[in-house]
Design an enzyme around this catalytic site. Structure first.
Site, mmCIF file in Angstrom:
data_model
loop_
_atom_site.group_PDB
_atom_site.id
_atom_site.type_symbol
_atom_site.label_atom_id
_atom_site.label_comp_id
_atom_site.label_asym_id
_atom_site.label_seq_id
_atom_site.Cartn_x
_atom_site.Cartn_y
_atom_site.Cartn_z
ATOM 1 N N ASP A 166 8.282 -19.939 10.481
ATOM 2 C CA ASP A 166 7.871 -21.200 11.045
ATOM 3 C C ASP A 166 8.653 -22.086 10.347
ATOM 4 O O ASP A 166 9.409 -22.164 9.545
ATOM 5 C CB ASP A 166 6.348 -21.372 10.852
ATOM 6 C CG ASP A 166 5.869 -21.627 9.400
ATOM 7 O OD1 ASP A 166 6.801 -21.952 8.435
ATOM 8 O OD2 ASP A 166 4.799 -21.930 9.391
ATOM 9 N N ASN A 179 9.776 -1.201 5.177
ATOM 10 C CA ASN A 179 9.668 -1.897 3.781
ATOM 11 C C ASN A 179 10.907 -2.133 3.218
ATOM 12 O O ASN A 179 11.091 -2.613 2.312
ATOM 13 C CB ASN A 179 8.652 -0.902 3.022
ATOM 14 C CG ASN A 179 7.210 -1.101 3.232
ATOM 15 O OD1 ASN A 179 6.782 -1.964 3.906
ATOM 16 N ND2 ASN A 179 6.635 0.004 2.881
ATOM 17 N N THR A 189 8.066 -24.595 8.284
ATOM 18 C CA THR A 189 7.651 -24.980 6.725
ATOM 19 C C THR A 189 7.610 -23.646 6.073
ATOM 20 O O THR A 189 6.653 -23.601 5.594
ATOM 21 C CB THR A 189 6.377 -25.704 6.716
ATOM 22 O OG1 THR A 189 5.213 -24.899 7.264
ATOM 23 C CG2 THR A 189 6.318 -26.987 7.417
ATOM 24 N N THR A 190 8.541 -23.120 5.877
ATOM 25 C CA THR A 190 8.681 -21.455 5.615
ATOM 26 C C THR A 190 8.106 -21.343 4.103
ATOM 27 O O THR A 190 7.811 -20.306 3.668
ATOM 28 C CB THR A 190 10.096 -20.924 5.642
ATOM 29 O OG1 THR A 190 10.124 -19.626 5.417
ATOM 30 C CG2 THR A 190 11.239 -21.734 4.981
ATOM 31 N N HIS A 203 1.331 -4.688 3.110
ATOM 32 C CA HIS A 203 1.933 -3.505 3.484
ATOM 33 C C HIS A 203 1.435 -2.611 2.558
ATOM 34 O O HIS A 203 1.194 -1.484 2.960
ATOM 35 C CB HIS A 203 3.360 -3.378 3.263
ATOM 36 C CG HIS A 203 3.995 -4.158 4.441
ATOM 37 N ND1 HIS A 203 5.320 -3.750 4.865
ATOM 38 C CD2 HIS A 203 3.948 -5.198 5.218
ATOM 39 C CE1 HIS A 203 5.580 -4.617 5.916
ATOM 40 N NE2 HIS A 203 4.777 -5.382 6.099
ATOM 41 N N GLU A 238 7.098 4.973 -0.096
ATOM 42 C CA GLU A 238 6.883 3.699 0.913
ATOM 43 C C GLU A 238 7.724 2.707 0.947
ATOM 44 O O GLU A 238 8.410 2.161 2.003
ATOM 45 C CB GLU A 238 5.314 3.187 0.751
ATOM 46 C CG GLU A 238 4.339 4.236 1.108
ATOM 47 C CD GLU A 238 3.007 3.428 0.737
ATOM 48 O OE1 GLU A 238 2.775 2.202 0.593
ATOM 49 O OE2 GLU A 238 1.892 4.261 0.386
ATOM 50 N N GLY A 265 -5.437 1.932 1.745
ATOM 51 C CA GLY A 265 -6.045 0.902 1.019
ATOM 52 C C GLY A 265 -5.115 0.277 0.001
ATOM 53 O O GLY A 265 -3.904 0.847 -0.366
ATOM 54 N N THR A 304 3.375 -17.951 8.206
ATOM 55 C CA THR A 304 3.428 -19.254 7.677
ATOM 56 C C THR A 304 4.530 -19.281 6.673
ATOM 57 O O THR A 304 5.408 -20.314 6.383
ATOM 58 C CB THR A 304 2.407 -20.346 7.553
ATOM 59 O OG1 THR A 304 2.693 -21.404 7.276
ATOM 60 C CG2 THR A 304 1.838 -19.787 6.216
#
Length: 317
Positions: A242, A92, A244-245, A64, A86, A70, A190
């Site tokens: 997922d 966020n 397998t967090t 983020h 932000e 950048g 993942t």
């Protein structure tokens, strides 16, 4: 007016890309602060021992940060006065573990005052978070500078979990990132957890014909609906990204091909023949995924538009 502001920010991002990453080096602090990387690694390891959600938080935080101006540490700045930073922008609000960066910065300032940027600390922490979760490690090019601007309004340019493939591709290409980078970096899902609001569109009132996204596996959709009922008021409710967090692996891609992805933006990867081939490749080979992820992380994290080394990651002085 909003479109003009968005255009100006995109132009600024492209200007950063045009400057390239010539100032970055894996040996940037070898003489000025040789113990910097160890200090960051220690901070990440200690925090993770107490909270298993820290690695996912740090990886997401870095992403983020890089996608606004950048990788300049602007996501770390706090709201002051009339300027909402932000970190307090809608996408966020759920970011956390900022204290890990603060702890690392404090340790580094004690040994190398005014040398190491917050942006570099965050890039290193994201790498360490992946490695600590069982994923690959890599040499992080360093030498980023910290930025002075942080505006909540700019977070609208972050790729949203509801994006379709065209929107995702445009968002990534504006930052010099390819379709392969998009698919590889999406594998960061993942790790982590999502609140219901980010995938509610897939499990309730999907369209005029179906209440649920038909691309979802029925059993998986039922589990998501159970966790997030239509009028859910539990802010902490949601689902892991997922199976397998807390482990960095390629299971995200395997689940995506089985209709068990959480976000619309995940499912969108299967709507492009090029992206779908990459998803299948990464699902079949964890090694191929790790290699692509490392290359894409280095590419993404080499974008930098900062100007200084901040002494406190939370404020500009």
């Amino acid at each position: 007016m909003a479109r003009l502001v968005a255009f100006v920010l995109v132009v600024a991002i492209l200007a950063v890309l045009c400057r390239g990453n010539s100032a970055l080096s894996t040996k940037y602090y070898s003489k000025t602060c040789p113990k910097a990387e160890q200090a960051v690694a220690d901070a990440v390891k200690q925090a993770t021992a107490n909270d298993k959600t820290v690695p996912a938080a740090l990886l997401r935080m870095h992403f983020h940060d890089c996608f606004i101006r950048g990788c300049d540490g602007s996501v770390l700045l706090r709201t002051i006065g009339n300027n909402t930073a932000e970190k307090d922008g809608p996408p966020n609000i759920s970011l956390h573990a900022f204290y890990v960066i603060d702890n690392a910065k404090e340790a580094i300032e004690a040994i190398c005052p005014g040398v190491v940027s917050c942006a570099d600390i965050l890039a290193l922490a994201a790498r360490d978070a992946v490695a600590l979760s069982g994923g690959p490690t890599w040499e992080v090019p360093k030498g980023r500078k910290d930025g002075r601007i942080s505006r909540a309004a700019d977070t609208r340019l972050l790729p949203a979990p509801t994006f379709n493939f065209s929107q995702l591709k445009q968002s990534f290409s504006q930052r010099g990132l390819s379709t392969k980078d998009l698919v590889a970096l999406s594998g960061g899902h993942t790790l982590g957890f999502s609140h219901c609001s980010s995938f509610q569109n897939r499990i309730h009132n999907f369209d005029a014909r179906s209440d649920v996204d038909p691309a979802l596996n029925p059993n998986f959709a039922a589990s998501l609906r159970k966790a997030c009922p239509a009028h859910n008021k539990v802010r902490s409710a949601g689902a892991t990204l997922d199976s397998t967090t807390a482990v960095f692996d390629n299971s995200y891609y395997k689940l995506l091909l089985r209709g068990r992805s959480v976000f619309s933006s995940d499912q969108a990867l299967l709507s492009s023949s090029r992206a779908r081939r990459l998803v299948s490749e990464f699902a079949a080979s964890g090694e191929a995924f790790n290699e692509a992820f490392v290359k894409s992380m280095i590419k993404m994290s080499s974008l930098n538009g900062g100007q200084e080394v901040r002494l406190d990651c939370k404020v500009v002085r």
